[in-house]
Design a protein around this motif. Structure first.
Motif, PDB file in Angstrom:
ATOM      1  N   ALA A 118      -2.524   1.519   4.602  1.00 16.62           N
ATOM      2  CA  ALA A 118      -1.788   2.167   3.510  1.00 16.62           C
ATOM      3  C   ALA A 118      -0.579   1.328   3.105  1.00 16.62           C
ATOM      4  O   ALA A 118      -0.291   1.145   1.910  1.00 16.62           O
ATOM      5  CB  ALA A 118      -1.342   3.557   3.961  1.00 16.62           C
ATOM      6  N   GLU A 119       0.100   0.804   4.146  1.00 17.17           N
ATOM      7  CA  GLU A 119       1.278  -0.020   3.860  1.00 17.17           C
ATOM      8  C   GLU A 119       0.874  -1.287   3.119  1.00 17.17           C
ATOM      9  O   GLU A 119       1.517  -1.688   2.147  1.00 17.17           O
ATOM     10  CB  GLU A 119       1.956  -0.367   5.182  1.00 17.17           C
ATOM     11  CG  GLU A 119       3.311  -1.015   5.026  1.00 17.17           C
ATOM     12  CD  GLU A 119       3.991  -1.242   6.358  1.00 17.17           C
ATOM     13  OE1 GLU A 119       4.955  -2.008   6.406  1.00 17.17           O
ATOM     14  OE2 GLU A 119       3.538  -0.647   7.344  1.00 17.17           O
ATOM     15  N   GLU A 120      -0.224  -1.869   3.594  1.00 12.56           N
ATOM     16  CA  GLU A 120      -0.696  -3.094   2.953  1.00 12.56           C
ATOM     17  C   GLU A 120      -1.135  -2.808   1.517  1.00 12.56           C
ATOM     18  O   GLU A 120      -0.856  -3.586   0.597  1.00 12.56           O
ATOM     19  CB  GLU A 120      -1.864  -3.661   3.761  1.00 12.56           C
ATOM     20  CG  GLU A 120      -2.278  -5.047   3.349  1.00 12.56           C
ATOM     21  CD  GLU A 120      -3.344  -5.619   4.262  1.00 12.56           C
ATOM     22  OE1 GLU A 120      -3.977  -6.588   3.869  1.00 12.56           O
ATOM     23  OE2 GLU A 120      -3.541  -5.058   5.358  1.00 12.56           O
ATOM     24  N   ARG A 121      -1.810  -1.649   1.364  1.00 18.15           N
ATOM     25  CA  ARG A 121      -2.265  -1.272   0.022  1.00 18.15           C
ATOM     26  C   ARG A 121      -1.066  -1.029  -0.893  1.00 18.15           C
ATOM     27  O   ARG A 121      -1.051  -1.477  -2.050  1.00 18.15           O
ATOM     28  CB  ARG A 121      -3.111  -0.003   0.124  1.00 18.15           C
ATOM     29  CG  ARG A 121      -3.638   0.493  -1.198  1.00 18.15           C
ATOM     30  CD  ARG A 121      -4.604   1.665  -0.982  1.00 18.15           C
ATOM     31  NE  ARG A 121      -5.050   2.219  -2.236  1.00 18.15           N
ATOM     32  CZ  ARG A 121      -4.440   3.195  -2.876  1.00 18.15           C
ATOM     33  NH1 ARG A 121      -3.335   3.703  -2.364  1.00 18.15           N
ATOM     34  NH2 ARG A 121      -4.897   3.653  -4.014  1.00 18.15           N
ATOM     35  N   ALA A 122      -0.053  -0.332  -0.334  1.00 17.62           N
ATOM     36  CA  ALA A 122       1.140  -0.066  -1.137  1.00 17.62           C
ATOM     37  C   ALA A 122       1.831  -1.372  -1.525  1.00 17.62           C
ATOM     38  O   ALA A 122       2.265  -1.552  -2.669  1.00 17.62           O
ATOM     39  CB  ALA A 122       2.104   0.826  -0.353  1.00 17.62           C
ATOM     40  N   LEU A 124       0.416  -4.265  -1.712  1.00 15.05           N
ATOM     41  CA  LEU A 124      -0.445  -4.958  -2.670  1.00 15.05           C
ATOM     42  C   LEU A 124      -0.286  -4.363  -4.065  1.00 15.05           C
ATOM     43  O   LEU A 124      -0.145  -5.089  -5.065  1.00 15.05           O
ATOM     44  CB  LEU A 124      -1.903  -4.853  -2.205  1.00 15.05           C
ATOM     45  CG  LEU A 124      -2.924  -5.585  -3.057  1.00 15.05           C
ATOM     46  CD1 LEU A 124      -2.654  -7.081  -3.031  1.00 15.05           C
ATOM     47  CD2 LEU A 124      -4.336  -5.313  -2.555  1.00 15.05           C
ATOM     48  N   MET A 125      -0.288  -3.010  -4.109  1.00 19.61           N
ATOM     49  CA  MET A 125      -0.121  -2.354  -5.397  1.00 19.61           C
ATOM     50  C   MET A 125       1.243  -2.679  -6.002  1.00 19.61           C
ATOM     51  O   MET A 125       1.377  -2.908  -7.207  1.00 19.61           O
ATOM     52  CB  MET A 125      -0.262  -0.834  -5.235  1.00 19.61           C
ATOM     53  CG  MET A 125      -1.669  -0.381  -4.922  1.00 19.61           C
ATOM     54  SD  MET A 125      -2.833  -0.801  -6.224  1.00 19.61           S
ATOM     55  CE  MET A 125      -2.229   0.234  -7.541  1.00 19.61           C
ATOM     56  N   ASP A 126       2.247  -2.716  -5.128  1.00 15.50           N
ATOM     57  CA  ASP A 126       3.590  -3.033  -5.605  1.00 15.50           C
ATOM     58  C   ASP A 126       3.624  -4.459  -6.167  1.00 15.50           C
ATOM     59  O   ASP A 126       4.203  -4.711  -7.232  1.00 15.50           O
ATOM     60  CB  ASP A 126       4.561  -2.895  -4.427  1.00 15.50           C
ATOM     61  CG  ASP A 126       5.992  -2.885  -4.890  1.00 15.50           C
ATOM     62  OD1 ASP A 126       6.308  -2.123  -5.816  1.00 15.50           O
ATOM     63  OD2 ASP A 126       6.793  -3.665  -4.351  1.00 15.50           O
TER      64      ASP A 126
ATOM     65  N   HIS B 130       6.467   2.989 -11.361  1.00 16.74           N
ATOM     66  CA  HIS B 130       5.391   3.981 -11.397  1.00 16.74           C
ATOM     67  C   HIS B 130       4.836   4.132  -9.996  1.00 16.74           C
ATOM     68  O   HIS B 130       4.414   3.182  -9.367  1.00 16.74           O
ATOM     69  CB  HIS B 130       4.296   3.517 -12.343  1.00 16.74           C
ATOM     70  CG  HIS B 130       3.231   4.547 -12.540  1.00 16.74           C
ATOM     71  ND1 HIS B 130       2.129   4.598 -11.735  1.00 16.74           N
ATOM     72  CD2 HIS B 130       3.114   5.578 -13.406  1.00 16.74           C
ATOM     73  CE1 HIS B 130       1.369   5.608 -12.127  1.00 16.74           C
ATOM     74  NE2 HIS B 130       1.957   6.210 -13.130  1.00 16.74           N
ATOM     75  N   THR B 131       4.864   5.372  -9.482  1.00 15.90           N
ATOM     76  CA  THR B 131       4.444   5.608  -8.105  1.00 15.90           C
ATOM     77  C   THR B 131       2.932   5.555  -8.005  1.00 15.90           C
ATOM     78  O   THR B 131       2.212   5.981  -8.892  1.00 15.90           O
ATOM     79  CB  THR B 131       4.924   6.962  -7.603  1.00 15.90           C
ATOM     80  OG1 THR B 131       4.453   7.954  -8.504  1.00 15.90           O
ATOM     81  CG2 THR B 131       6.411   7.005  -7.517  1.00 15.90           C
ATOM     82  N   THR B 132       2.492   5.022  -6.858  1.00 23.25           N
ATOM     83  CA  THR B 132       1.056   4.964  -6.588  1.00 23.25           C
ATOM     84  C   THR B 132       0.553   6.311  -6.136  1.00 23.25           C
ATOM     85  O   THR B 132       1.152   6.948  -5.283  1.00 23.25           O
ATOM     86  CB  THR B 132       0.774   3.942  -5.495  1.00 23.25           C
ATOM     87  OG1 THR B 132       1.378   2.721  -5.862  1.00 23.25           O
ATOM     88  CG2 THR B 132      -0.714   3.744  -5.318  1.00 23.25           C
ATOM     89  N   THR B 133      -0.553   6.786  -6.687  1.00 20.85           N
ATOM     90  CA  THR B 133      -1.098   8.087  -6.263  1.00 20.85           C
ATOM     91  C   THR B 133      -2.346   7.853  -5.437  1.00 20.85           C
ATOM     92  O   THR B 133      -3.030   6.893  -5.602  1.00 20.85           O
ATOM     93  CB  THR B 133      -1.434   8.944  -7.472  1.00 20.85           C
ATOM     94  OG1 THR B 133      -2.295   8.213  -8.330  1.00 20.85           O
ATOM     95  CG2 THR B 133      -0.176   9.316  -8.205  1.00 20.85           C
TER      96      THR B 133
END
Lengths: 168, 133
Positions: A118-122, A124-126, B130-133
């Motif tokens: 989840a942290e990595e995904r967050a 990555l998304m960031d 924008h927050t990730t959902t």
């Protein structure tokens, strides 16, 4: 008397001699054969009796030993059974504990992995968001720089002035 | 002795300046600076000058406006501002190419930013926050 013996065919002297011989033989036999034989037989009888008595004692001891052995064997079997049961219970407990520990470790590992993912995904998304934002902003800025003329800029300024409110 | 604020110093200095003839005003200003030095209040000088400017504009009935733009402002900007704000303005124009386009107006203590730089910054914040959902 003498005639009677004579008529019966018995020699009186011979009878007496035979009788004396018999007693002498009896005495000799009693003295040298009968006595020792009797003593030997008595001794043997005593030995046999002692042997029988000893045999009975041995049998008794053997019986008691057999009973004791049965008790010991029974106790040993009971102890062994208890040990086996205890060992089985302990093995069950150890297996259950190991299973619980393994499940706990597995759950923790799964949770840790999920958190890391989840942290990595967050992250990555960031990163993607920032990259996209940079791209969009840069592209927008370039386009507007090319499209923005003095006339358009002045119109924007005029529009801003029109939005100002007079101070009371 | 009660300490004066920077604004009170500015008002007092302006009162003195307005009461003096123009030729005596430099000497009065000099004495004022010496006074600040003696009282070890020279650090207040920037705020005093800022308040002095604002107070002088207020007494003159004009509104100070600073306009920061990427290009030169239209010549009619001051007139447009006067008309829109309903009172005379003193316009200070600053050219800042980093704004790309648009203008930043500072009216009194209020900042009105319609520059392209501000719009792009806002756009960037909206995209990144924008927050990730």
């Amino acid at each position: 008397m003498s005639e009677l013996l004579h008529n019966l065919g018995i020699n009186g002297k011979l009878l007496i001699a035979s009788t004396v011989n018999f007693f002498l033989l009896f005495l000799v036999l009693r003295r040298f054969v009968y006595g020792p034989v009797v003593r030997m037989l008595e001794k043997r009888e005593k030995t046999v009796a002692d042997s029988l008595k000893h045999s009975a004692e041995v049998e008794s001891v053997r019986n008691s030993l057999a009973v004791e052995r049965e008790k010991i064997v029974l106790a040993a079997k009971t102890a062994a059974s208890d040990l086996l049961q205890e060992a089985a219970q302990r093995a069950d407990r150890l297996r259950a504990d190991a299973l619980t520990a393994a499940r706990t470790d597995a759950d923790a590992l799964v949770a840790k992995t999920k958190a890391a993912l989840a942290e990595e995904r967050a992250a990555l998304m960031d990163s993607v968001r920032h990259d996209v934002a940079d791209l969009v902003v840069t592209a927008t800025e370039k386009i507007l720089e090319q499209k923005m003329t003095d006339k358009a800029d002045h119109a924007l300024i005029a529009k801003t002035i029109a939005q100002l409110e007079a101070k009371p | 002795m009660k300490r004066l604020t920077a604004k009170q110093y500015a008002v007092n200095l302006l009162d003195v300046m307005e009461a003096l003839p123009a030729k005596e005003q430099p000497a009065a200003a000099q004495r004022f600076f010496q006074l600040l030095q003696r009282r070890r209040l020279i650090r207040l000088l920037p705020r005093i000058l800022s308040n002095l400017e604002a107070e002088s504009y207020r007494r003159a009935g004009v509104l100070p406006v600073t306009a920061r733009a990427a290009r030169d402002l239209p010549a009619t900007t001051a007139q447009q501002l006067t008309k829109q704000l309903g009172q005379p303005v003193v316009l200070t124009a600053v050219t800042d190419p980093t704004l790309t386009a648009g203008v930043q107006f500072t009216v009194g203590e209020t900042l009105i930013d319609s520059s392209l730089k501000a719009l792009l910054t806002s756009l960037r914040q909206r995209l990144t926050n924008h927050t990730t959902t």
